[in-house]
Design a protein around this motif. Structure first.
Motif, PDB file in Angstrom:
ATOM      1  N   CYS A 183       0.852  -1.204   0.000  1.00 30.17           N
ATOM      2  CA  CYS A 183       0.000   0.000   0.000  1.00 30.17           C
ATOM      3  C   CYS A 183       0.884   1.249   0.000  1.00 30.17           C
ATOM      4  O   CYS A 183       0.662   2.188  -0.764  1.00 30.17           O
ATOM      5  CB  CYS A 183      -0.926  -0.029   1.214  1.00 30.17           C
ATOM      6  N   VAL A 184       1.915   1.255   0.837  1.00 30.61           N
ATOM      7  CA  VAL A 184       2.824   2.418   0.881  1.00 30.61           C
ATOM      8  C   VAL A 184       3.506   2.574  -0.486  1.00 30.61           C
ATOM      9  O   VAL A 184       3.504   3.661  -1.074  1.00 30.61           O
ATOM     10  CB  VAL A 184       3.874   2.279   2.014  1.00 30.61           C
ATOM     11  N   SER A 185       4.058   1.467  -1.009  1.00 25.92           N
ATOM     12  CA  SER A 185       4.746   1.519  -2.315  1.00 25.92           C
ATOM     13  C   SER A 185       3.840   2.093  -3.402  1.00 25.92           C
ATOM     14  O   SER A 185       4.286   2.858  -4.258  1.00 25.92           O
ATOM     15  CB  SER A 185       5.197   0.121  -2.749  1.00 25.92           C
ATOM     16  N   ASN A 186       2.570   1.703  -3.341  1.00 25.85           N
ATOM     17  CA  ASN A 186       1.631   2.144  -4.376  1.00 25.85           C
ATOM     18  C   ASN A 186       1.247   3.617  -4.276  1.00 25.85           C
ATOM     19  O   ASN A 186       0.583   4.145  -5.157  1.00 25.85           O
ATOM     20  CB  ASN A 186       0.367   1.281  -4.358  1.00 25.85           C
ATOM     21  N   HIS A 187       1.649   4.257  -3.197  1.00 22.23           N
ATOM     22  CA  HIS A 187       1.385   5.695  -3.076  1.00 22.23           C
ATOM     23  C   HIS A 187       2.641   6.528  -3.344  1.00 22.23           C
ATOM     24  O   HIS A 187       2.652   7.733  -3.136  1.00 22.23           O
ATOM     25  CB  HIS A 187       0.805   6.022  -1.692  1.00 22.23           C
ATOM     26  N   LEU A 188       3.692   5.871  -3.798  1.00 24.78           N
ATOM     27  CA  LEU A 188       4.923   6.600  -4.145  1.00 24.78           C
ATOM     28  C   LEU A 188       4.930   6.906  -5.644  1.00 24.78           C
ATOM     29  O   LEU A 188       4.126   6.349  -6.407  1.00 24.78           O
ATOM     30  CB  LEU A 188       6.152   5.763  -3.768  1.00 24.78           C
ATOM     31  N   ASN A 189       5.863   7.753  -6.070  1.00 28.92           N
ATOM     32  CA  ASN A 189       5.983   8.091  -7.501  1.00 28.92           C
ATOM     33  C   ASN A 189       6.285   6.861  -8.346  1.00 28.92           C
ATOM     34  O   ASN A 189       6.027   6.841  -9.541  1.00 28.92           O
ATOM     35  CB  ASN A 189       7.111   9.097  -7.733  1.00 28.92           C
ATOM     36  N   THR A 190       6.874   5.854  -7.709  1.00 30.93           N
ATOM     37  CA  THR A 190       7.320   4.665  -8.430  1.00 30.93           C
ATOM     38  C   THR A 190       6.307   3.522  -8.342  1.00 30.93           C
ATOM     39  O   THR A 190       6.680   2.358  -8.528  1.00 30.93           O
ATOM     40  CB  THR A 190       8.658   4.187  -7.836  1.00 30.93           C
ATOM     41  N   ALA A 191       5.047   3.854  -8.055  1.00 35.80           N
ATOM     42  CA  ALA A 191       4.009   2.811  -7.904  1.00 35.80           C
ATOM     43  C   ALA A 191       4.032   1.862  -9.094  1.00 35.80           C
ATOM     44  O   ALA A 191       4.010   2.304 -10.247  1.00 35.80           O
ATOM     45  CB  ALA A 191       2.643   3.476  -7.781  1.00 35.80           C
ATOM     46  N   GLY A 192       4.106   0.591  -8.818  1.00 36.42           N
ATOM     47  CA  GLY A 192       4.080  -0.422  -9.884  1.00 36.42           C
ATOM     48  C   GLY A 192       5.441  -0.747 -10.481  1.00 36.42           C
ATOM     49  O   GLY A 192       5.553  -1.656 -11.295  1.00 36.42           O
ATOM     50  N   TRP A 193       6.489  -0.014 -10.097  1.00 30.11           N
ATOM     51  CA  TRP A 193       7.822  -0.265 -10.658  1.00 30.11           C
ATOM     52  C   TRP A 193       8.531  -1.358  -9.861  1.00 30.11           C
ATOM     53  O   TRP A 193       8.238  -1.566  -8.694  1.00 30.11           O
ATOM     54  CB  TRP A 193       8.716   0.979 -10.578  1.00 30.11           C
ATOM     55  N   LYS A 194       9.509  -1.978 -10.523  1.00 31.44           N
ATOM     56  CA  LYS A 194      10.421  -2.838  -9.761  1.00 31.44           C
ATOM     57  C   LYS A 194      11.341  -1.913  -8.970  1.00 31.44           C
ATOM     58  O   LYS A 194      11.751  -0.868  -9.476  1.00 31.44           O
ATOM     59  CB  LYS A 194      11.280  -3.668 -10.726  1.00 31.44           C
ATOM     60  N   ASP A 195      11.696  -2.306  -7.753  1.00 29.88           N
ATOM     61  CA  ASP A 195      12.632  -1.495  -6.965  1.00 29.88           C
ATOM     62  C   ASP A 195      14.016  -1.507  -7.611  1.00 29.88           C
ATOM     63  O   ASP A 195      14.380  -2.486  -8.268  1.00 29.88           O
ATOM     64  CB  ASP A 195      12.764  -2.070  -5.543  1.00 29.88           C
ATOM     65  N   PRO A 196      14.798  -0.443  -7.409  1.00 28.84           N
ATOM     66  CA  PRO A 196      16.163  -0.455  -7.955  1.00 28.84           C
ATOM     67  C   PRO A 196      16.976  -1.630  -7.390  1.00 28.84           C
ATOM     68  O   PRO A 196      16.877  -1.949  -6.210  1.00 28.84           O
ATOM     69  CB  PRO A 196      16.758   0.868  -7.479  1.00 28.84           C
ATOM     70  N   ASP A 197      17.739  -2.261  -8.275  1.00 32.75           N
ATOM     71  CA  ASP A 197      18.654  -3.321  -7.843  1.00 32.75           C
ATOM     72  C   ASP A 197      20.014  -2.723  -7.534  1.00 32.75           C
ATOM     73  O   ASP A 197      20.733  -3.191  -6.665  1.00 32.75           O
ATOM     74  CB  ASP A 197      18.839  -4.345  -8.982  1.00 32.75           C
ATOM     75  N   LEU A 198      20.372  -1.698  -8.304  1.00 34.03           N
ATOM     76  CA  LEU A 198      21.702  -1.111  -8.218  1.00 34.03           C
ATOM     77  C   LEU A 198      21.592   0.413  -8.167  1.00 34.03           C
ATOM     78  O   LEU A 198      20.924   1.014  -9.018  1.00 34.03           O
ATOM     79  CB  LEU A 198      22.508  -1.540  -9.458  1.00 34.03           C
ATOM     80  N   VAL A 199      22.243   1.010  -7.171  1.00 36.11           N
ATOM     81  CA  VAL A 199      22.326   2.475  -7.087  1.00 36.11           C
ATOM     82  C   VAL A 199      23.777   2.857  -7.340  1.00 36.11           C
ATOM     83  O   VAL A 199      24.686   2.342  -6.686  1.00 36.11           O
ATOM     84  CB  VAL A 199      21.900   2.999  -5.695  1.00 36.11           C
ATOM     85  N   VAL A 200      23.984   3.726  -8.307  1.00 36.74           N
ATOM     86  CA  VAL A 200      25.337   4.188  -8.638  1.00 36.74           C
ATOM     87  C   VAL A 200      25.453   5.654  -8.229  1.00 36.74           C
ATOM     88  O   VAL A 200      24.538   6.438  -8.481  1.00 36.74           O
ATOM     89  CB  VAL A 200      25.598   4.068 -10.161  1.00 36.74           C
TER      90      VAL A 200
END
Ligand code: IPE
Ligand code: IPE
Ligand code: MG
Length: 259
Positions: A183-200
């Motif tokens: 529910c929290v994830s779905n209220h973020l700008n990235t709703a429905g996206w896969k989470d980042p695997d790698l942050v550079v």
């Protein structure tokens, strides 16, 4: 674009890099830092660094399309960046608007969909127009998602999500028991996206600077001393190979990802 089309590109990339196709990140998020220092080192004004940084953005986005990345999120202007001198902020707003207009043909050719992360308030109208038009015309594309974090802050994003959830609870359309992680994830700008695997992060800084705090809880972090305008496809592939060598355990005792 079907999953198998991404998969095909990833297989070719994996073979070339000598890693498993499963070890290629689906979502790469980049904190592009070091434009100012790049310019300073050359005795140029900071804005020249941003100009050069814009060119690196084009090259890296293109490369991510080519190697089968599904999501590329770029931190291009934080909510905290408004503290910078007005002249630099204005330059960046115009540069980003011109960039958005300039890349449209490439985005359409490469089937890339552009999406905005961040608040709209405070962004100048000409930039909002460029953003809206680019999002509208690329809305038909179903290849890589290019997330542009612009006027973005993770704490602000989470605060907005909490407020939206609270409003629904007050109206009675949502009950507190229904509030879970998705529910929290779905209220973020990235709703429905896969989470980042790698942050550079480029330019050697070891901090997150308010970037995607919720979404990167289990992402792998890669920092390079290279300044953003010098960041190249070869550097990106170095980060991918490093990522491929990591054990992602997610709290378990063995790696979750088949190698
Ligand atoms: C990153 O480069 C671009 C933005 C934050 C807009 P910087 O402008 O932060 O460059 P440095 O960190 O001063 O070198
Ligand atoms: C982070 O870079 C924000 C972006 C890349 C847009 P900064 O240069 O603003 O980060 P700090 O100030 O060094 O933490
Ligand atoms: Mg910086």
């Amino acid at each position: 674009m079907s999953e198998t089309q991404f998969e095909k590109k990833r297989q070719i990339t994996a073979r070339r890099l000598g890693i498993s196709p499963n070890a290629i990140p689906r979502h790469i998020a980049i904190i592009l830092d070091g434009n100012g220092r790049w310019a300073l080192q050359r005795g140029l004004p900071r804005i020249s660094g941003h100009e050069q940084g814009g060119k690196a953005v084009q090259i890296i986005a293109q490369h991510c399309v080519d190697i089968g990345i599904e999501y590329l999120t770029l931190y291009s202007f934080s909510m905290q960046n408004w503290k910078r001198p007005e002249e630099e902020v204005n330059f960046l707003m115009h540069l980003i608007a011109a960039y958005l207009e300039g890349i449209r043909p490439n985005l359409m050719r490469d089937n890339v969909r552009l999406l905005h992360l961040g608040r709209r308030e405070r962004l100048p109208q000409m930039l909002l127009d460029a953003l809206d038009e680019t999002m509208e015309i690329t809305g038909v594309n179903d290849g890589m998602i290019l997330g542009l974090a612009l006027n973005y802050g993770a704490r602000e994003e989470i605060t907005d999500a909490v407020r939206a959830i609270a409003e629904k609870c007050c109206k009675g359309t949502l009950s507190p028991e229904q509030i879970d992680e998705s529910c929290v994830s779905n209220h973020l700008n990235t709703a429905g996206w896969k989470d980042p695997d790698l942050v550079v992060r480029t330019s050697g800084e070891m901090r997150l600077s308010n970037f995607l705090l919720w979404q990167i809880s289990y992402a792998e972090f890669y920092v390079t001393d290279t300044l953003w305008p010098d960041f190249s496809p070869e550097e990106l592939e170095k980060a991918i190979v490093a990522y491929a060598g990591r054990d992602r355990r997610f709290g378990n005792i063995k790696a979750a990802r088949p190698q």
